[in-house]
Design an enzyme around this catalytic site. Structure first.
Site, PDB file in Angstrom:
ATOM      1  N   CYS A   1       0.790  -1.245   0.000  1.00 50.32           N
ATOM      2  CA  CYS A   1       0.000   0.000   0.000  1.00 50.32           C
ATOM      3  C   CYS A   1       0.824   1.298   0.000  1.00 50.32           C
ATOM      4  CB  CYS A   1      -0.977   0.044   1.157  1.00 50.32           C
ATOM      5  SG  CYS A   1      -1.380  -1.528   1.883  1.00 50.32           S
TER       6      CYS A   1
ATOM      7  N   ARG B   1       6.357 -11.340   5.618  1.00 53.23           N
ATOM      8  CA  ARG B   1       5.743 -11.231   6.937  1.00 53.23           C
ATOM      9  C   ARG B   1       6.345 -12.251   7.876  1.00 53.23           C
ATOM     10  NH1 ARG B   1      -0.531 -10.101   5.150  1.00 53.23           N
ATOM     11  NH2 ARG B   1      -0.001  -8.288   3.884  1.00 53.23           N
TER      12      ARG B   1
ATOM     13  N   GLN C   1       1.194 -11.007  -3.392  1.00 53.25           N
ATOM     14  CA  GLN C   1      -0.239 -10.701  -3.387  1.00 53.25           C
ATOM     15  C   GLN C   1      -0.663 -10.228  -4.770  1.00 53.25           C
ATOM     16  OE1 GLN C   1      -0.067  -7.590  -0.313  1.00 53.25           O
ATOM     17  NE2 GLN C   1      -1.547  -8.827   0.819  1.00 53.25           N
TER      18      GLN C   1
ATOM     19  N   ASP D   1      -2.390  -7.742  -5.700  1.00 55.45           N
ATOM     20  CA  ASP D   1      -2.857  -6.562  -4.996  1.00 55.45           C
ATOM     21  C   ASP D   1      -3.339  -5.483  -5.963  1.00 55.45           C
ATOM     22  OD1 ASP D   1      -3.291  -5.125  -2.729  1.00 55.45           O
ATOM     23  OD2 ASP D   1      -1.180  -4.896  -2.188  1.00 55.45           O
TER      24      ASP D   1
ATOM     25  N   HIS E   1      -4.803  -1.088  -5.571  1.00 55.97           N
ATOM     26  CA  HIS E   1      -5.379   0.008  -4.801  1.00 55.97           C
ATOM     27  C   HIS E   1      -6.174   0.877  -5.750  1.00 55.97           C
ATOM     28  CE1 HIS E   1      -2.155  -1.440  -2.200  1.00 55.97           C
ATOM     29  NE2 HIS E   1      -3.029  -1.180  -1.248  1.00 55.97           N
TER      30      HIS E   1
ATOM     31  N   LYS F   1     -15.225  -4.090   5.066  1.00 52.28           N
ATOM     32  CA  LYS F   1     -14.638  -4.928   4.013  1.00 52.28           C
ATOM     33  C   LYS F   1     -15.566  -6.064   3.621  1.00 52.28           C
ATOM     34  CE  LYS F   1     -12.296  -8.186   7.045  1.00 52.28           C
ATOM     35  NZ  LYS F   1     -11.160  -9.057   7.255  1.00 52.28           N
TER      36      LYS F   1
ATOM     37  N   HIS G   1      -8.293  -1.139  -0.838  1.00 55.96           N
ATOM     38  CA  HIS G   1      -7.309  -2.196  -1.089  1.00 55.96           C
ATOM     39  C   HIS G   1      -8.111  -3.398  -1.565  1.00 55.96           C
ATOM     40  CE1 HIS G   1      -4.607  -0.541   2.176  1.00 55.96           C
ATOM     41  NE2 HIS G   1      -5.759  -0.285   2.745  1.00 55.96           N
TER      42      HIS G   1
HETATM   43 ZN   LIG Z   1      -3.156  -2.140   0.476  1.00 58.28          ZN
END
Ligand SMILES: [Zn+2]
Ligand SMILES: [Zn+2]
Length: 640
Positions: free
Chosen positions: A333, A362, A380, A382, A384, A464, A510
């Site tokens: 992010c 992580r 990910q 991912d 945004h 979410k 996200h």
């Molecule tokens: Zn994010």
């Protein structure tokens, strides 16, 4: 004078002597089935619970979901009872019911062997056959401590000292006693259908510096049929275990040389990942996304500003050089946000949809690492989305559409969909929360899919949607997340210039659709049981020449198929043909072409399709055309 207590059972009123077991009412009640517990004020009570005050009670039968938990917890006591009978000196820890069964933790130097488990199970069965009453005892704290001390149960003494009140609730069956709030089944004879499953390591109170315990897992049901079904399900799940298949099919590896939780994708896994990523990118481009690449580390200050250093626990320790601290990224992010802030944005350029197959790191404790499902480095899928409030609903709708499109392409058609709303503690403006929750719900309504609202279960920075996918044997796997974020938008002071010339805060979403490449791949392996559909299969066809003289023809066919982008191998080893056929089956390769004199004569191959057997001779060009169609359409089945 004896005090009478008023008890309401369903619609009838009874008066019984104070202290009398509530089970005495059962003789007067017309249930066709025998209750095993009572429910009162939302709490479960033992049948033998004494009449203590005026209450309404309701019978709980063995078919009720809460009864299953009590059965399993009672089975855990039974397990501890058997272990202490057979292994004097073993200390018992805790023994709760869990999702699919129960466990109990034991402190014992020597590891429990499979033979030990068998012996324990036999002893459990003996105790069941004795049908010992399971009784609740209320003991003064000091006495309870004395009893457990006498028995050498120091772990229990510790628990009682920490958690016990002036009066301590214990349960006994025969000469076994446990510190426990209950409730329990009336007697051991109720536990008929159970099985011990495995032993693994556990720490006392989950503390890695504390004593290491052995955790024995088991399961229990109210009927033999349910137990058998569950054991068959476990058997099937074992055959699908991605760790085993990943190695057998040479898809990926992890190694202690690298360190736990770090994955190497081998060529046969890497080609699948490449195909998934290519498909993912194409679909994102069609939906108006743009791509971003970002580095794997950034200055620690960035993570301070984003708040990760405060609230995010799974970060590795920072690196330090040239006087600055750097952080391995746990999320993508902040990078996308920095890119957004690289210049002033205008309302006219929103929405921005920025996607990245972003690798993050992580810190997961080594004890929880699990194949591809729990790892320390993963990519990910991912993105945004930065948008205006008038765009929010449409943006979320399109995210949900894309998620369902991608997931169904892999054969996932059943979902568990959850909308988590504002918790008690939250950041951001209430009106933004309301807008966002409405947009999320409207998007779910528009999808036509069933969903569940988890009231107040959202994270503090935004509501979410989570989508879980159901695999071939009915297991649900967390996959898609669509998450609003009022926190980062605020912390990084995101803005755009509106049509009114003023600064406005954009909405920040996200979203990850597959979750991570590693985890999704693990789920795919288990879902397909290693039999990947044609478009994903690392090797789509193997050609087997019957004799040496057929080899040149086999190679010719291989080139012909490869030229069309298909993945074809020739097995020209000196092995017997039957052995080669067996090898293709073990490797779970969808198509097999056998070529000999006849096939050369009419420009064909003898085709075998996995799961369909022998299809006889098929003309080469016809097969090639059909296979290309099946691959292009990402067909999950092979129909010629
Ligand atoms: Zn994010
Ligand atoms: Zn208990």
């Amino acid at each position: 004078m004896e005090e009478l207590i008023r008890i309401k059972v369903e619609e009838s009123i009874f008066f019984i002597k104070k202290g009398t077991p509530l089970s005495e009412l059962l003789t007067e009640l017309p249930f066709d089935q025998k209750p095993i517990l009572f429910r009162s004020d939302g709490q479960l009570l033992d049948l033998s619970h004494p009449a203590d005050r005026e209450r309404a009670i309701f019978p709980v039968f063995s078919g009720d979901p809460e009864a299953l938990e009590v059965l399993r917890h009672s089975a855990a006591h039974l397990l501890a009872h058997a272990v202490t009978d057979l292994f004097p000196g073993v200390q018992v820890g805790i023994g709760p019911s869990v999702e699919n069964g129960f466990y109990y933790d034991f402190l014992r130097e020597t590891p429990f062997t499979p033979e030990d488990l068998e012996a324990i199970e036999s002893r459990m069965r003996e105790i069941v056959n004795l049908n010992q009453p399971i009784k609740r005892l209320l003991l003064p704290k000091e006495e309870a401590i004395r009893i457990f001390k006498e028995r050498g149960q120091e772990l229990k003494v510790e628990l009682i000292q920490e958690k016990g009140g002036a009066e301590v609730s214990c349960y006994t069956q025969g000469d076994f006693i446990d510190f426990c709030l209950g409730p329990h089944l009336p007697s051991t004879g109720y536990i008929q259908h159970f099985k011990l499953l495995s032993v693994s390591g556990a720490y006392w109170k989950g503390d890695e510096s504390g004593p290491q315990l052995q955790r024995i897992y088991g399961t229990a049901f109210f009927s033999e049929k349910e137990l058998e079904d569950y054991l068959n399900f476990l058997e099937e799940a074992k055959k699908r275990d991605h760790r085993h298949l990943g190695q057998a099919l040479e898809l990926y590896s992890t190694s202690e040389d690298l360190g736990g939780g770090l994955v190497i994708w081998h060529p046969r896994g890497a080609i699948i990942r490449h195909l998934i990523e290519t498909f993912w990118k194409e679909e994102h481009l069609k939906d108006g996304y743009e791509f971003i690449y970002s580095p794997h580390i950034a200055k620690l200050d960035l993570w301070k500003r984003s708040g990760h250093t405060e609230f995010y626990e799974a970060m590795f320790p920072p690196l330090e050089f040239e006087g600055f601290k750097y952080q391995l990224k746990p999320m993508n992010c902040p990078f996308h946000i920095i890119a957004y802030k690289s210049r002033q944005r205008s309302y006219r350029e929103l929405p921005l949809r920025w996607a990245e197959l972003g690798t993050v790191y992580r810190y997961e404790r080594s004890g929880v690492l699990h194949g591809l499902l729990r790892v320390r480095g993963f990519t990910q899928d991912d993105a945004h989305i930065f948008c205006r409030d008038d765009q929010l609903e449409e943006e979320i709708k399109s995210v949900i559409r894309l998620a369902i499109k991608l997931l169904s392409a892999f054969g996932f058609r059943d979902y568990g969909i959850y909308l988590a709303t504002r918790p008690e503690k939250y950041v951001g403006r209430l009106e933004d929360w309301n807008k966002a929750e409405k947009a999320l719900e409207e998007a779910l309504k528009a999808s036509g899919l069933p969903y569940q609202i988890d009231e107040g279960e959202g994270v503090f920075y935004g509501p979410k949607i989570d989508i879980k996918i159901k695999d071939a044997i009915g297991r649900l796997w967390q996959c898609t997340t669509v998450q609003l974020d009022f926190n980062l938008a605020e912390r990084f002071d995101l803005s755009y210039v509106g049509a009114d010339g003023n600064f406005h805060r954009p909405f920040l979403i996200h979203r990850a659709l597959l979750g991570s490449m590693e985890r999704f791949f693990g789920v795919l392996i288990e879902h397909y049981k290693g039999y990947f559909p044609l478009w994903l299969a690392p090797v789509q066809m193997v050609i087997l020449p019957i004799a040496d003289r057929h080899e040149a023809y086999a190679r010719e066919l291989q080139s012909r198929f490869q030229a069309e982008g298909l993945r074809v191998q020739v097995n020209d080893s000196r092995e017997k043909i039957n052995k080669k056929i067996r090898e293709v089956e073990i490797q779970k390769i969808p198509l097999m072409g056998i070529v000999g004199d006849k096939e050369i004569g009419n420009n064909s191959l003898s085709l075998r399709i996995h799961g369909q057997g022998d299809l006889g001779q098929v003309e080469v060009e016809r097969l090639l055309t059909r296979v290309k169609e099946l691959v292009q359409s990402k067909s999950l089945e092979i129909k010629l």
